[in-house]
Design an enzyme around this catalytic site. Structure first.
Site, mmCIF file in Angstrom:
data_model
loop_
_atom_site.group_PDB
_atom_site.id
_atom_site.type_symbol
_atom_site.label_atom_id
_atom_site.label_comp_id
_atom_site.label_asym_id
_atom_site.label_seq_id
_atom_site.Cartn_x
_atom_site.Cartn_y
_atom_site.Cartn_z
ATOM 1 N N ASP A 105 50.014 38.888 37.036
ATOM 2 C CA ASP A 105 49.489 38.676 35.685
ATOM 3 C C ASP A 105 48.458 39.708 35.231
ATOM 4 O OD1 ASP A 105 47.374 38.036 37.307
ATOM 5 O OD2 ASP A 105 47.614 35.874 37.085
ATOM 6 N N GLU A 127 55.825 36.105 41.724
ATOM 7 C CA GLU A 127 54.718 35.175 41.437
ATOM 8 C C GLU A 127 54.807 34.711 39.978
ATOM 9 O OE1 GLU A 127 50.607 35.620 43.422
ATOM 10 O OE2 GLU A 127 50.106 35.582 41.298
ATOM 11 N N GLU A 141 44.888 37.086 31.881
ATOM 12 C CA GLU A 141 46.016 36.883 32.801
ATOM 13 C C GLU A 141 47.025 35.835 32.320
ATOM 14 O OE1 GLU A 141 42.827 37.074 33.725
ATOM 15 O OE2 GLU A 141 42.708 38.766 35.115
ATOM 16 N N HIS A 217 34.881 38.064 40.537
ATOM 17 C CA HIS A 217 35.146 39.252 39.710
ATOM 18 C C HIS A 217 35.752 38.957 38.343
ATOM 19 C CE1 HIS A 217 39.554 39.267 39.832
ATOM 20 N NE2 HIS A 217 39.430 38.737 41.016
ATOM 21 N N ARG A 219 37.035 38.398 34.653
ATOM 22 C CA ARG A 219 36.488 38.790 33.344
ATOM 23 C C ARG A 219 35.915 37.597 32.576
ATOM 24 N NH1 ARG A 219 39.465 43.464 33.519
ATOM 25 N NH2 ARG A 219 38.919 45.105 32.041
ATOM 26 N N HIS A 250 33.329 43.595 44.490
ATOM 27 C CA HIS A 250 34.351 44.284 43.690
ATOM 28 C C HIS A 250 33.732 45.529 43.038
ATOM 29 C CE1 HIS A 250 37.221 44.784 40.368
ATOM 30 N NE2 HIS A 250 38.013 43.888 40.919
HETATM 31 C C1 UD1 Z 1 41.979 43.409 37.443
HETATM 32 C C2 UD1 Z 1 42.963 42.468 36.748
HETATM 33 C C3 UD1 Z 1 42.761 41.040 37.246
HETATM 34 C C4 UD1 Z 1 42.806 40.972 38.766
HETATM 35 C C5 UD1 Z 1 41.831 41.986 39.352
HETATM 36 C C6 UD1 Z 1 41.954 42.012 40.852
HETATM 37 C C7 UD1 Z 1 43.547 42.975 34.428
HETATM 38 C C8 UD1 Z 1 43.138 42.901 33.017
HETATM 39 N N1 UD1 Z 1 42.699 42.477 35.321
HETATM 40 O O1 UD1 Z 1 40.678 43.035 37.027
HETATM 41 O O2 UD1 Z 1 43.792 40.230 36.721
HETATM 42 O O3 UD1 Z 1 42.438 39.681 39.159
HETATM 43 O O4 UD1 Z 1 42.128 43.293 38.842
HETATM 44 O O5 UD1 Z 1 40.857 42.621 41.442
HETATM 45 O O6 UD1 Z 1 44.600 43.464 34.706
HETATM 46 N N2 UD1 Z 1 37.047 49.846 39.602
HETATM 47 C C9 UD1 Z 1 36.810 50.944 40.378
HETATM 48 N N3 UD1 Z 1 37.655 51.183 41.445
HETATM 49 C C10 UD1 Z 1 38.675 50.364 41.765
HETATM 50 C C11 UD1 Z 1 38.899 49.212 40.974
HETATM 51 C C12 UD1 Z 1 38.084 48.974 39.887
HETATM 52 O O7 UD1 Z 1 35.891 51.714 40.134
HETATM 53 O O8 UD1 Z 1 39.368 50.623 42.747
HETATM 54 C C13 UD1 Z 1 36.158 49.594 38.451
HETATM 55 C C14 UD1 Z 1 36.426 50.550 37.268
HETATM 56 O O9 UD1 Z 1 35.200 50.840 36.628
HETATM 57 C C15 UD1 Z 1 37.304 49.691 36.346
HETATM 58 C C16 UD1 Z 1 36.676 48.324 36.567
HETATM 59 O O10 UD1 Z 1 36.368 48.273 37.953
HETATM 60 O O11 UD1 Z 1 37.261 50.134 35.016
HETATM 61 C C17 UD1 Z 1 37.530 47.128 36.187
HETATM 62 O O12 UD1 Z 1 38.845 47.242 36.705
HETATM 63 P P1 UD1 Z 1 40.053 46.488 35.926
HETATM 64 O O13 UD1 Z 1 41.324 46.735 36.637
HETATM 65 O O14 UD1 Z 1 39.998 46.849 34.478
HETATM 66 O O15 UD1 Z 1 39.630 44.972 35.971
HETATM 67 P P2 UD1 Z 1 39.431 43.983 37.185
HETATM 68 O O16 UD1 Z 1 38.264 43.140 36.861
HETATM 69 O O17 UD1 Z 1 39.473 44.751 38.444
HETATM 70 N N1 UDP Z 2 40.570 41.300 49.251
HETATM 71 C C1 UDP Z 2 40.382 42.392 50.099
HETATM 72 N N2 UDP Z 2 39.128 42.933 50.197
HETATM 73 C C2 UDP Z 2 38.059 42.439 49.525
HETATM 74 C C3 UDP Z 2 38.271 41.334 48.650
HETATM 75 C C4 UDP Z 2 39.544 40.810 48.534
HETATM 76 O O1 UDP Z 2 41.320 42.851 50.736
HETATM 77 O O2 UDP Z 2 36.961 42.965 49.682
HETATM 78 C C5 UDP Z 2 41.927 40.737 49.132
HETATM 79 C C6 UDP Z 2 42.017 39.241 49.304
HETATM 80 O O3 UDP Z 2 42.172 38.883 50.660
HETATM 81 C C7 UDP Z 2 43.229 38.914 48.467
HETATM 82 C C8 UDP Z 2 43.150 39.895 47.319
HETATM 83 O O4 UDP Z 2 42.336 40.966 47.796
HETATM 84 O O5 UDP Z 2 44.436 39.193 49.170
HETATM 85 C C9 UDP Z 2 42.523 39.249 46.127
HETATM 86 O O6 UDP Z 2 42.189 40.215 45.213
HETATM 87 P P1 UDP Z 2 41.205 39.948 44.005
HETATM 88 O O7 UDP Z 2 40.275 38.850 44.340
HETATM 89 O O8 UDP Z 2 40.633 41.273 43.636
HETATM 90 O O9 UDP Z 2 42.186 39.536 42.832
HETATM 91 P P2 UDP Z 2 42.894 38.158 42.376
HETATM 92 O O10 UDP Z 2 43.617 37.578 43.545
HETATM 93 O O11 UDP Z 2 41.813 37.267 41.836
HETATM 94 O O12 UDP Z 2 43.790 38.608 41.291
#
Ligand code: UD1
Ligand code: UDP
Length: 389
Positions: A105, A127, A141, A217, A219, A250
């Site tokens: 999602d 999923e 999502e 984490h 939003r 995160h």
């Molecule tokens: C995204 C997904 C969310 C999922 C989550 C898993 C969307 C809108 N959101 O949210 O559904 O649950 O991932 O973790 O698709 N960043 C880094 N390095 C990384 C990853 C993130 O620097 O490797 C920082 C960047 O500044 C980025 C911000 O985190 O802009 C947010 O990342 P983003 O993918 O937009 O949103 P998540 O909150 O990670």
């Molecule tokens: N996870 C990981 N390292 C971390 C935090 C989470 O490998 O430091 C794994 C966790 O075990 C799970 C997945 O990442 O498999 C969950 O990701 P996240 O919480 O970012 O996203 P969501 O599941 O809420 O979309």
């Protein structure tokens, strides 16, 4: 002659993903695709996440055939979606897959499905069918998965409840109940002899003290909910000297600023960098309690027998709540604090929640998904069996 003997045209299956959880849950499926004769696996990452995606790619030895490298600091939903869509348009033109698989999602999921639709390529949604029925929670999502469900030809629903959610929207063709690939993944990572590489984790006393594993984490929790969560955690650390709170933070700048503001400098709170998934799963296995707003952790912890307090108002994963190992704690400081206290103070309440259940899978999900794809393309005679917990 069976369909298998009759029709062995190679099926080109492109997986499209971009974030950490998608990669973790696609990894076992990609391995299964790679093992399957008559199937060519093509991997395309948007890299909506960069470092957190690369951690997963490394640990599962995945290699991207196409990498759109779209991530920007503090990216917006619109930029993730438009950059993914434009990049994927070109990739699909070049690679011409027979089917595109997206997961879950995220914004990558929706953009991947839409891009494939524009090329009239069928989409398989891994999923599928999770719903809260609130379009703003989880945001964005819930809408991403509903829109993806409208586009998809094949729907890989983890549970019977997910299948019913799809049926209620009129989606009945191409649906199978197959479990969640996350359980396939956890089978490959958890090991009682596992040694932590992370220094903080290597030094913790898992037998003498109680480890609370935290992640947050989402939003829709930015702002007051996240602050309530952090304050509750700090109070717990102040009040119990036999606990260690471990929070791999995160990389979202907002999350990092809030966690640092409320939780840094406490001797019993360990703010650490995002963990590699094998370290994460093994840490979970040795923890006392999990407190999280993550979707994936809600699915993983029950299979390891760890109680979970969900730091959200709702969940699209009620199966483990019904099984008694997960409780919704909400996003109010007092509720979170008092529910955690109950699990720390009352051994009976703890034991009631601390039993292993597997409502989300049996480790066979990737096999079922690949068989369904082969059936769809007339390469297999029969549909796969269903997952029954
Ligand atoms: C995204 C997904 C969310 C999922 C989550 C898993 C969307 C809108 N959101 O949210 O559904 O649950 O991932 O973790 O698709 N960043 C880094 N390095 C990384 C990853 C993130 O620097 O490797 C920082 C960047 O500044 C980025 C911000 O985190 O802009 C947010 O990342 P983003 O993918 O937009 O949103 P998540 O909150 O990670
Ligand atoms: N996870 C990981 N390292 C971390 C935090 C989470 O490998 O430091 C794994 C966790 O075990 C799970 C997945 O990442 O498999 C969950 O990701 P996240 O919480 O970012 O996203 P969501 O599941 O809420 O979309």
């Amino acid at each position: 002659m069976t369909a298998e003997e009759n029709n062995m045209k190679t099926i080109k299956v492109m997986t499209v993903f971009g974030t950490r959880p998608e990669a973790i849950k696609m990894a076992p499926l990609i391995h299964e695709l790679e093992r399957t004769e008559g199937v060519q696996s093509i991997v395309c990452v948007t890299a909506q996440h960069r470092q957190m995606l690369d951690q997963v790619m490394d640990i599962f030895h995945l290699k991207a055939d196409y990498d759109l490298d779209i991530m920007q600091p503090r990216q917006t939903l619109a930029t993730i979606t438009t950059k993914s869509l434009t990049g994927l348009d070109e990739v699909l033109e070049q690679a011409e897959p027979d089917i595109v698989l997206v997961h879950g999602d995220t914004s990558t999921t929706f953009a991947g499905a839409l891009a494939a639709f524009y090329h009239k390529i069928p989409v398989g949604h891994v999923e599928a069918g999770l719903r809260t029925f609130d379009k703003y929670s989880p945001f964005p999502e819930e809408m991403n998965r509903k829109l993806t469900g409208q586009i998809a030809a094949l729907h890989f629903a983890p549970t019977e409840r997910n299948r019913k959610n799809l049926a209620a929207e009129g989606i009945t063709d191409g649906v199978i109940v197959c479990g969640n690939t996350v359980v396939d993944a956890i089978h490959s990572t958890v090991n009682p002899d596992f040694r932590f590489r992370d220094e903080t984790l290597a030094q913790l006393d898992y037998d003498g003290r109680r480890v609370i594993l935290v992640t947050a984490h989402r939003r829709e929790n930015y702002g007051a909910p996240m602050e309530h969560i952090m304050r509750a955690l700090r109070r717990l650390a102040d009040d119990y000297d036999d606990i260690d709170i471990v929070y791999p933070v995160h990389l979202s700048p907002y999350v990092r600023e809030t966690a640092a503001k409320y939780l840094s400098g406490h001797p019993r709170i360990h703010l650490i960098e995002p963990l590699s998934v094998d370290e994460m799963h093994n840490l979970m296995g040795r923890s006392y309690l999990v407190m999280t707003d993550s979707g994936g952790l809600q699915e993983e912890a029950p299979s390891l027998g760890k109680p979970v307090l969900v730091l959200r108002r709702e969940t699209e994963r009620p199966e483990a709540i019904e099984a008694g190992t997960v409780r919704l704690a909400g996003v109010e400081e007092e509720d979170i604090y008092s529910m955690a206290r109950t699990l720390l103070d009352d051994p009976d309440a703890y034991q009631t929640m601390a039993h292993a259940v597997n409502p989300y899978g049996d480790g066979q999900t990737s096999r079922r998904i690949v068989q369904m794809i082969r059936y769809y393309f007339r390469q297999a005679d029969t549909m796969p069996d269903s997952f029954c917990p």
